[in-house]
Design an enzyme around this catalytic site. Sequence first.
Site, PDB file in Angstrom:
ATOM      1  N   HIS A 254       0.852  -1.193   0.000  1.00  0.00           N
ATOM      2  CA  HIS A 254       0.000   0.000   0.000  1.00  0.00           C
ATOM      3  C   HIS A 254       0.882   1.235   0.000  1.00  0.00           C
ATOM      4  CE1 HIS A 254      -3.538  -2.378   0.588  1.00  0.00           C
ATOM      5  NE2 HIS A 254      -2.961  -2.990   1.605  1.00  0.00           N
ATOM      6  N   GLY A 260       6.432   4.402   9.379  1.00  0.00           N
ATOM      7  CA  GLY A 260       6.911   4.937  10.654  1.00  0.00           C
ATOM      8  C   GLY A 260       6.853   3.828  11.687  1.00  0.00           C
ATOM      9  N   CYS A 263       9.466   0.056  14.917  1.00  0.00           N
ATOM     10  CA  CYS A 263      10.354  -1.024  14.458  1.00  0.00           C
ATOM     11  C   CYS A 263      11.092  -0.709  13.159  1.00  0.00           C
ATOM     12  CB  CYS A 263       9.566  -2.310  14.278  1.00  0.00           C
ATOM     13  SG  CYS A 263       9.092  -3.028  15.840  1.00  0.00           S
TER      14      CYS A 263
HETATM   15  C1  UDX Z   1       6.259  -4.005  12.139  1.00  0.00           C
HETATM   16  C2  UDX Z   1       6.316  -5.433  11.592  1.00  0.00           C
HETATM   17  O1  UDX Z   1       5.205  -5.650  10.710  1.00  0.00           O
HETATM   18  C3  UDX Z   1       6.307  -6.432  12.721  1.00  0.00           C
HETATM   19  O2  UDX Z   1       6.437  -7.750  12.210  1.00  0.00           O
HETATM   20  C4  UDX Z   1       7.506  -6.116  13.626  1.00  0.00           C
HETATM   21  O3  UDX Z   1       7.567  -6.998  14.707  1.00  0.00           O
HETATM   22  C5  UDX Z   1       7.420  -4.678  14.129  1.00  0.00           C
HETATM   23  O4  UDX Z   1       7.350  -3.799  13.025  1.00  0.00           O
HETATM   24  P1  UDX Z   1       4.419  -2.359  13.105  1.00  0.00           P
HETATM   25  O5  UDX Z   1       5.511  -1.332  13.152  1.00  0.00           O
HETATM   26  O6  UDX Z   1       3.522  -2.506  14.287  1.00  0.00           O
HETATM   27  O7  UDX Z   1       5.020  -3.806  12.801  1.00  0.00           O
HETATM   28  O8  UDX Z   1       3.434  -1.963  11.903  1.00  0.00           O
HETATM   29  P2  UDX Z   1       3.202  -2.406  10.385  1.00  0.00           P
HETATM   30  O9  UDX Z   1       1.778  -2.804  10.250  1.00  0.00           O
HETATM   31  O10 UDX Z   1       4.199  -3.354   9.913  1.00  0.00           O
HETATM   32  O11 UDX Z   1       3.375  -0.993   9.646  1.00  0.00           O
HETATM   33  C6  UDX Z   1       4.609  -0.283   9.685  1.00  0.00           C
HETATM   34  C7  UDX Z   1       4.535   0.983   8.875  1.00  0.00           C
HETATM   35  O12 UDX Z   1       4.461   0.690   7.483  1.00  0.00           O
HETATM   36  C8  UDX Z   1       3.323   1.875   9.164  1.00  0.00           C
HETATM   37  O13 UDX Z   1       3.749   3.219   9.166  1.00  0.00           O
HETATM   38  C9  UDX Z   1       2.390   1.607   8.013  1.00  0.00           C
HETATM   39  O14 UDX Z   1       1.519   2.679   7.731  1.00  0.00           O
HETATM   40  C10 UDX Z   1       3.388   1.382   6.883  1.00  0.00           C
HETATM   41  N1  UDX Z   1       2.833   0.561   5.807  1.00  0.00           N
HETATM   42  C11 UDX Z   1       2.578  -0.753   6.002  1.00  0.00           C
HETATM   43  C12 UDX Z   1       2.632   1.130   4.557  1.00  0.00           C
HETATM   44  O15 UDX Z   1       2.862   2.331   4.344  1.00  0.00           O
HETATM   45  N2  UDX Z   1       2.178   0.331   3.545  1.00  0.00           N
HETATM   46  C13 UDX Z   1       1.908  -0.976   3.713  1.00  0.00           C
HETATM   47  O16 UDX Z   1       1.513  -1.635   2.729  1.00  0.00           O
HETATM   48  C14 UDX Z   1       2.111  -1.551   4.977  1.00  0.00           C
END
Ligand code: UDX
Length: 435
Positions: A254, A260, A263
């Site tokens: 996406h 952000g 992690c």
């Molecule tokens: C992440 C990992 O997914 C997880 O396995 C790890 O243990 C910790 O880091 P998290 O940070 O909670 O988890 O969120 P995640 O759902 O992975 O999203 C991370 C960031 O990527 C968000 O800012 C989200 O908006 C962005 N993102 C995610 C996108 O911009 N596009 C996407 O398709 C998916």
Amino acid sequence: MRVAMIGTGYVGLVSGACFADFGHVVTCIDKDARKIDALNNGGIPIYEPGLQQLVAKNVEEDRLFFTTDPTDAIRNADAVFIAVGTPTRRGDGHADLSYVHAAAEEIAGLLDGFTVVVTKSTVPVGTGDEVDAIIRRTNPDADFAVVSNPEFLREGAAINDFKRPDRVVVGTDHEEAVKVMRELYRPLYLNETPIIVTQRRTSELIKYAANAFLAAKITFINEIADLCESVGANVQEVSRGIGLDNRIGGKFLHAGPGYGGSCFPKDTLALSRIGHEAGVDLKIVNSVIDVNAARKKRMADKVIDFLGGDVSGKTIALLGLAFKPNTDDMRDAPSIDIVTKLQESGATIRAYDPASMAEAGHIMKDVLFCDGPYHAIENSDAVVIVTEWDQFRALDLDRVKKLLREPNVVDLRNIYEPADMDDRGFKYTSVGRAY
Ligand code: UDX
């Protein structure tokens, strides 16, 4: 099994509650007495759907305990988990391991009988060896094995991720320790969750490689989104078109304002440092870090350009501040860069987020935090959708249009359809969708 969980942060609390729910007896330990008091009184220090109920249930059923005193819990434990923070060390991107080292020292003096010491915190390759050495040095008689067992929990979906993971990674070559780890995760094993048993260093690297790969996937599609805008294509259709290829997969494609959270930013930086120190230039990881940082900064310019190049004196409503929905976490959220730049450019910011406004209040100055999406939109010159909370997906668009001074919508999460917004008389832009 008896488990001691050191650290009641995000990972420690979710893992502790889930292990207790599997039927193990878990004691969560934290030095912060206020946190422990709050937990013992039913308070949950983080926002995570379902966690409060899960904790309450397991406390009630006498499988989950909270204490500041590690003595009994560690002496009696089959497994002691280290789930303390590993923040980015100021200035250089290294993971700060001081909490991990302190936990190892503390554990060492209390071990009694064979105990598995598990690092759940995300730690650089070789940290397991350090924990091993610290315990051995502090207590030469201790009978223990150090295992790496990284977590892959997403905020907002952490309980489900813990209970229905794609895989469990266990890093050790100690047979007895493998048995203990299998017993701990037995409820998943019965569901045929793959358990990967590997060397400790490999396990440590799996965690960083997984997060860096996902961060790269997002960054890749974000660059393709920029290209779509310039050549007249649609990134959502590109994502679907490539994601249906099983080798690629449709998840984490996406396009948006940049990743952000707690992690990806921290772990990509740490992996870059690990590479640097090992003499391996991780060019892709380094590019991902740079491209994402630049993107977050550029999102405010997108808003400014859309509003004709000048936002001074304008009021802009932000919907969503957290780095993603279902969390109150503001760490490295794109909203921070967006608000800073828009304010520097003379705009007044109104904002609404269902969970993160208290957190945001510590970080952002002079933002008017509102009571709901419509309150934020009222008398604004534009609305910017920053985080895709479900409640923003079906706004009453007629009401939105009436409340806005000008019908400008910048949708950084592509949750509305360009043609539909056009039909409704909005001036609308989104990410990577030229049609
Ligand atoms: C992440 C990992 O997914 C997880 O396995 C790890 O243990 C910790 O880091 P998290 O940070 O909670 O988890 O969120 P995640 O759902 O992975 O999203 C991370 C960031 O990527 C968000 O800012 C989200 O908006 C962005 N993102 C995610 C996108 O911009 N596009 C996407 O398709 C998916």
